[in-house]
Structures are given as C-alpha cells and as structure tokens.
Design a protein around this motif. Structure first.
Motif, PDB file in Angstrom:
ATOM      1  N   GLU A 290       0.803  -1.216   0.000  1.00 32.90           N
ATOM      2  CA  GLU A 290       0.000   0.000   0.000  1.00 32.90           C
ATOM      3  C   GLU A 290       0.842   1.275   0.000  1.00 32.90           C
ATOM      4  O   GLU A 290       0.403   2.320  -0.485  1.00 32.90           O
ATOM      5  CB  GLU A 290      -0.952   0.016   1.204  1.00 32.90           C
ATOM      6  N   ILE A 291       2.067   1.197   0.551  1.00 36.31           N
ATOM      7  CA  ILE A 291       2.925   2.389   0.569  1.00 36.31           C
ATOM      8  C   ILE A 291       3.398   2.727  -0.842  1.00 36.31           C
ATOM      9  O   ILE A 291       3.408   3.898  -1.248  1.00 36.31           O
ATOM     10  CB  ILE A 291       4.116   2.185   1.519  1.00 36.31           C
ATOM     11  N   SER A 292       3.772   1.710  -1.609  1.00 36.79           N
ATOM     12  CA  SER A 292       4.168   1.953  -3.004  1.00 36.79           C
ATOM     13  C   SER A 292       3.002   2.502  -3.814  1.00 36.79           C
ATOM     14  O   SER A 292       3.179   3.418  -4.641  1.00 36.79           O
ATOM     15  CB  SER A 292       4.674   0.653  -3.643  1.00 36.79           C
ATOM     16  N   GLU A 293       1.811   1.967  -3.558  1.00 33.01           N
ATOM     17  CA  GLU A 293       0.625   2.465  -4.262  1.00 33.01           C
ATOM     18  C   GLU A 293       0.342   3.917  -3.886  1.00 33.01           C
ATOM     19  O   GLU A 293      -0.063   4.719  -4.738  1.00 33.01           O
ATOM     20  CB  GLU A 293      -0.578   1.578  -3.925  1.00 33.01           C
ATOM     21  N   LEU A 294       0.567   4.254  -2.633  1.00 36.34           N
ATOM     22  CA  LEU A 294       0.328   5.615  -2.156  1.00 36.34           C
ATOM     23  C   LEU A 294       1.229   6.622  -2.872  1.00 36.34           C
ATOM     24  O   LEU A 294       0.749   7.647  -3.379  1.00 36.34           O
ATOM     25  CB  LEU A 294       0.586   5.682  -0.648  1.00 36.34           C
ATOM     26  N   VAL A 295       2.529   6.347  -2.921  1.00 39.59           N
ATOM     27  CA  VAL A 295       3.443   7.323  -3.529  1.00 39.59           C
ATOM     28  C   VAL A 295       3.246   7.403  -5.033  1.00 39.59           C
ATOM     29  O   VAL A 295       3.405   8.470  -5.625  1.00 39.59           O
ATOM     30  CB  VAL A 295       4.921   7.018  -3.176  1.00 39.59           C
ATOM     31  N   LEU A 346       4.566   7.974   8.533  1.00 34.55           N
ATOM     32  CA  LEU A 346       4.522   7.326   7.222  1.00 34.55           C
ATOM     33  C   LEU A 346       5.452   8.035   6.233  1.00 34.55           C
ATOM     34  O   LEU A 346       6.146   7.390   5.439  1.00 34.55           O
ATOM     35  CB  LEU A 346       3.077   7.330   6.695  1.00 34.55           C
ATOM     36  N   ILE A 347       5.507   9.358   6.310  1.00 32.30           N
ATOM     37  CA  ILE A 347       6.410  10.117   5.438  1.00 32.30           C
ATOM     38  C   ILE A 347       7.855   9.754   5.748  1.00 32.30           C
ATOM     39  O   ILE A 347       8.679   9.585   4.837  1.00 32.30           O
ATOM     40  CB  ILE A 347       6.167  11.629   5.609  1.00 32.30           C
ATOM     41  N   ALA A 348       8.182   9.647   7.037  1.00 34.03           N
ATOM     42  CA  ALA A 348       9.549   9.279   7.423  1.00 34.03           C
ATOM     43  C   ALA A 348       9.922   7.932   6.826  1.00 34.03           C
ATOM     44  O   ALA A 348      11.053   7.733   6.368  1.00 34.03           O
ATOM     45  CB  ALA A 348       9.672   9.246   8.944  1.00 34.03           C
ATOM     46  N   TYR A 349       8.991   6.986   6.826  1.00 29.39           N
ATOM     47  CA  TYR A 349       9.252   5.669   6.234  1.00 29.39           C
ATOM     48  C   TYR A 349       9.511   5.816   4.736  1.00 29.39           C
ATOM     49  O   TYR A 349      10.469   5.245   4.203  1.00 29.39           O
ATOM     50  CB  TYR A 349       8.065   4.739   6.484  1.00 29.39           C
ATOM     51  N   VAL A 350       8.663   6.572   4.051  1.00 30.64           N
ATOM     52  CA  VAL A 350       8.818   6.755   2.605  1.00 30.64           C
ATOM     53  C   VAL A 350      10.191   7.351   2.285  1.00 30.64           C
ATOM     54  O   VAL A 350      10.902   6.885   1.389  1.00 30.64           O
ATOM     55  CB  VAL A 350       7.692   7.663   2.053  1.00 30.64           C
ATOM     56  N   PHE A 371      -1.159  15.492   1.266  1.00 29.33           N
ATOM     57  CA  PHE A 371      -1.707  14.305   0.609  1.00 29.33           C
ATOM     58  C   PHE A 371      -1.707  13.101   1.558  1.00 29.33           C
ATOM     59  O   PHE A 371      -2.715  12.395   1.702  1.00 29.33           O
ATOM     60  CB  PHE A 371      -0.871  14.014  -0.646  1.00 29.33           C
ATOM     61  N   VAL A 372      -0.577  12.880   2.233  1.00 30.75           N
ATOM     62  CA  VAL A 372      -0.464  11.743   3.149  1.00 30.75           C
ATOM     63  C   VAL A 372      -1.364  11.944   4.372  1.00 30.75           C
ATOM     64  O   VAL A 372      -1.976  10.997   4.869  1.00 30.75           O
ATOM     65  CB  VAL A 372       1.001  11.517   3.569  1.00 30.75           C
TER      66      VAL A 372
END
Length: 393
Positions: A290-295, A346-350, A371-372
């Motif tokens: 889901e993180i890849s889909e988000l970005v 979540l941004i820190a993870y990205v 956005f996040v």
C-alpha cells in the motif's frame, strides 16, 4: 496578531542568534519551513523548530553542505525525531572525534619522520586526512541510522501484533547457554537491544556488518562492559569464523542484498556446527504494498526501490534457493498488519526507502504531507507478509 506558543520570524531569529535573512534562506530552500504561515504570508515558528534548527546548525558545523543537510533532515516531522536526532548527532560527534584523532596521529608520525630524516608515506597520510571522504562516510552513516530508525519506528508504533518483530524473532532463535551466535548485517542491533534482559549470560554473540561506522554505533549502544558481545566488519560472502564453530546464525532481512546467495549459503553451511540453526527472514511481494501504491498515486514517477528485493530472496522463492545447500527448511509466518494514523511517521518511512522518492518529494514536501495526512486521518491500512526460514544444518 501574536499566536500563543509561536514566534515571529524576527523573534525566532533573535532567540536563535541568526539573521532573518538566514531564516528566509532556509525556508526558501526547504531546509527549515515555518510551522505556520498566516494569510498575509507572515511566518511563525515553535519550540520544536528550535530543535530542528539546532540539528541543522550542528550538521553545518560538522562541515556538511546545505544540500546534504536538506537530505539528512527531511524526515524531521516524525514525532520521535528529536530523541533519535540527538542520539545520532552524538554518534556523529564521537565518530568525528575518532577520525580527528587518527588525523592527529598521522600528522605526528609524519612530523617525526621528517625530523628524523625518514621517508614519509604521503599516500597513506593523504588517505587518512581525506576530508571529503570522511564527510561522505559520516553522511552515509547518519542517513543509514536515520533510515533504519524510521522503518523500525513505523512498525513499532502502528503494529497490530503487540509482541513486536524483534521479540518474535528472538523467540524463533531458542538461544541456549553456551551458544556461539553470529548475526550477519546486524544494522542497529535492535534484535539484541530489545531483548537484552532475555539473553543468557554464558553466550558469545558476534555482531557483524559491512559498515564499520554502524558497528561503532552499535558498540556504543550496547556498551563496552557487556562481554557477551563482540563486533566484526564482515561480508556475508566471506565469513570470518572457523569451520563448524557457530550454533546459531541470523540474517534478518539481509540476504536479498547479497550478490551471490549460493556463496553465502556455502559459507553459512561451512561455519554452522552439525545441528546448528540458520534463521533468515524476508517478505513477499504483498508486504507493505500500500505504501508503493500511495506514492505512485501522488507521483507515478516515484519508485521506492529500484530492486524488487523479494524476487532475489523472498517468501515465495527462498525455500527453493536454500534447498541447494540445506535439507531441513521451515517457513514461520509473522502475523501482523499496520494501521497508521500519523502522516509524519509514514512520510519518514517513505523518505527512508532506497528509491528515487527524494527527487520528486523534496520540492513538493508540503503538498506531499497534505496528501499523506488526508490518507492517514482515518487510519491507513498496510499489509505485512513477512516471516523467517528456519534452516537446520
């Protein structure tokens, strides 16, 4: 109008002993953004911004460029950044002091050689005092530590499985008194730091990593008085251990970075005692999808990892790869998922990922954060599909 708890840019600059021009420059170059901008464009800062400014000025003092600093501090919105930042700054300072001590020693030796009419090894000396190389190593060490912390923190804060990954992984190890244990690619040693009270006293644990700087950080975290631990800069392709000398060998999310897996497996088999255990963790293509889909939804040019690591060594193909050297292989699943409610975590993870995300986020950071935040306001579900292969020699 004066906002409670906020400082105007002039007040902020005065309290920080820097100029308003510097504050504006940091804002314009996305190094330190104000916490609030009113409808008239007036900028306001908080006490947390002082902490971020302290970090910027410290890194500047160590000699890093502003471009480096922007990259190194971009994840500062994470709630836990202050404690981690101070810890990593302390590590950087200790690292710098060690390197300066080596430079001092090299200069003393060169001076003594000249005084005695001896030949000076200028090539070696220039290598020791290479400032650019030193700063690059410090930067990489800082970023590696920061990235590992960001990834661990997201799992720790928002996991559904309250046991946590490292306590779970420790349980799979079944450590016995008298065991000799080797971890390949120990990173920040979270496996041991989170389970320190559970480790038997009569064991020998060798923590290895490719990064000598990372190992120095780990040594400081564990402490020099814990004689259960020793440290070795080591490549998994060439393990510095005698044949049949290890009871338990651990590779936690490491093998998919190795160039020649079969060479690594041969080395593992060589150093394991008969009946010894090899624990190697990994994940599948569903893990954190889901993180890849988000970005990609934000910007379809973003790729969080140039390599699909699970294709090199993952849940789906790991057993077949291991079977070329081992017979007794079992997969153990770690049951979990994440429900993230904080945008900054979540941004820190990205930003910690090994992809091209910084290229497309740094100049649009405010847009990306908005956005996040919208995605996480009601909770953002993330699939986890990870576990470990338990291999017996």
């Amino acid at each position: 109008m004066k906002l409670p708890g906020y400082y105007s840019s002039g007040e902020f600059a005065a309290k920080a002993h820097i100029t308003k021009k510097t504050i504006r420059y940091y804002d314009e170059h996305h190094i330190l953004k104000p916490s609030f901008v009113n409808e008239n464009g007036a900028r306001f800062y908080t006490d947390e911004d002082f902490a971020r400014l302290q970090q910027i000025l410290f890194l500047k003092y160590l000699g890093f460029s502003l471009d480096d600093i922007r990259e190194m501090t971009m994840r500062n919105g994470d709630r836990s950044f202050l404690s981690e930042s101070l810890h990593m700054q302390l590590g950087l300072m200790e690292e710098r002091l060690e390197q300066m001590q080596l430079m001092k020693q090299a200069l003393q030796e060169a001076s003594e050689s000249v005084d005695h009419g001896d030949q000076v090894d200028w090539s070696h000396m220039l290598q020791v005092v290479n400032i650019n190389e030193m700063e690059q190593k410090l930067k990489n060490q800082y970023l590696n530590s920061s990235n590992i912390s960001a990834r661990i923190n997201l799992h720790k804060e928002y996991t559904a499985n309250q046991q946590g990954w490292f306590p779970w992984l420790y349980e799979q190890c079944h450590i016995r008194s008298g065991d000799t244990i080797l971890e390949l690619g120990c990173g920040d040693a979270s496996l041991w730091l989170e389970n320190q009270e559970r480790i038997p006293q009569n064991v020998r644990i060798i923590l290895s990593d490719l990064s000598d700087g990372m190992l120095r950080d780990v040594r400081r975290s564990i402490g020099t008085d814990d004689n259960r631990f020793c440290f070795d800069v080591m490549d998994a392709h060439q393990i510095h251990m005698p044949d049949q000398s290890v009871d338990l060998l651990i590779a936690n999310h490491v093998l998919f970075y190795c160039e020649n897996l079969q060479q690594v497996f041969r080395e593992v088999k060589r150093v394991l005692k008969p009946g010894g255990v090899f624990i190697c963790s990994t994940y599948s293509e569903q893990h954190m999808k889901e993180i890849s889909e988000l970005v990609r939804e934000f910007d379809d040019r973003i790729v969080l990892s140039a390599d699909r690591l699970y294709e090199r060594f993952g849940k789906g193909n790991g057993k077949a790869l291991l079977e070329k050297e081992f017979s007794h292989i079992q997969w153990v699943q770690y049951e979990d998922y994440l429900n993230v409610t904080d945008a900054d975590a979540l941004i820190a993870y990205v930003l910690s990922c090994h992809g091209n995300q910084n290229r497309y986020i740094v100049d649009r950071y405010r847009d990306f954060r908005a956005f996040v935040k919208k995605k996480t306001d009601k909770g953002f579900y993330i699939t986890k599909d990870a576990g470990a292969f338990i291999v017996k020699r």
